[in-house]
Design a protein around this motif. Structure first.
Motif, PDB file in Angstrom:
ATOM      1  N   GLY A  61      -9.790   6.877  51.129  1.00 19.13           N
ATOM      2  CA  GLY A  61      -8.974   5.751  51.570  1.00 19.13           C
ATOM      3  C   GLY A  61      -7.519   5.964  51.218  1.00 19.13           C
ATOM      4  N   LYS A  62      -6.691   5.067  51.707  1.00 19.06           N
ATOM      5  CA  LYS A  62      -5.257   5.130  51.445  1.00 19.06           C
ATOM      6  C   LYS A  62      -4.981   4.833  49.975  1.00 19.06           C
ATOM      7  CE  LYS A  62      -3.928   3.679  56.075  1.00 19.06           C
ATOM      8  NZ  LYS A  62      -3.243   2.661  56.874  1.00 19.06           N
ATOM      9  N   ARG A  65      -6.012   1.496  47.379  1.00 19.13           N
ATOM     10  CA  ARG A  65      -7.172   0.793  47.924  1.00 19.13           C
ATOM     11  C   ARG A  65      -8.326   0.660  46.932  1.00 19.13           C
ATOM     12  NH1 ARG A  65      -5.399  -1.933  52.328  1.00 19.13           N
ATOM     13  NH2 ARG A  65      -4.051  -0.554  53.519  1.00 19.13           N
ATOM     14  N   LYS A  67      -9.792   3.382  44.854  1.00 21.00           N
ATOM     15  CA  LYS A  67     -10.635   4.542  44.543  1.00 21.00           C
ATOM     16  C   LYS A  67     -10.592   4.862  43.048  1.00 21.00           C
ATOM     17  CE  LYS A  67      -8.291   7.146  47.328  1.00 21.00           C
ATOM     18  NZ  LYS A  67      -7.287   6.168  47.771  1.00 21.00           N
TER      19      LYS A  67
END
Length: 135
Positions: A61-62, A65, A67
């Motif tokens: 993910g960006k 976000r 992670k």
């Protein structure tokens, strides 16, 4: 044009192996209604997830976000609300993105590893470092 000859170098490579991991239970890690984040900035809200032995997962993910927040929460580096548990005989290892910043620059590689080694690994620190090409 002059011909430049390069001395042949000994080909060296890192050589190591991991001992077989203990057999875990079916569930490796699970959480239910997990929420985590930073003061004034909630990142994970009511996440429920189960990781089963043999699954291959990736957190994609960006930036921003969640992670790294999820991983830090999994290993206990961040506080959370909700239920979270590791499976039977599962031991987590975590190498942070900024791990080098946590090292003491005054210590040698040997001193750092020797301090962290436990059990019979303490007697094998030099051999272990040699396998990673530290002389």
């Amino acid at each position: 044009m002059d011909k430049v000859e390069i001395d042949e170098r000994e080909e060296i490579a890192i050589r190591f192996s991991f001992p077989p991991a203990p057999h875990s239970g079916k569930v490796v890690w699970r959480c239910e209604a997990l929420s985590a984040g930073y003061p004034g900035k909630p990142v994970l809200k009511e996440v429920s997830l189960e990781i089963v032995r043999g699954e291959k997962i990736a957190f994609v993910g960006k930036n921003g976000r969640g992670k790294s927040t999820l991983i830090k929460t999994m290993v206990g580096a961040l506080s959370h609300t909700g239920d979270m548990e590791w499976g039977h005989q599962v031991q987590a290892g975590y190498f942070a993105q900024n791990q080098s910043e946590t090292l003491n620059p005054e210590k040698t590689v040997f001193d750092t590893i020797d301090e962290a080694a436990i059990g019979d690994a303490r007697t094998r620190v030099r051999a272990l470092l040699g396998q990673f090409l530290f002389s």
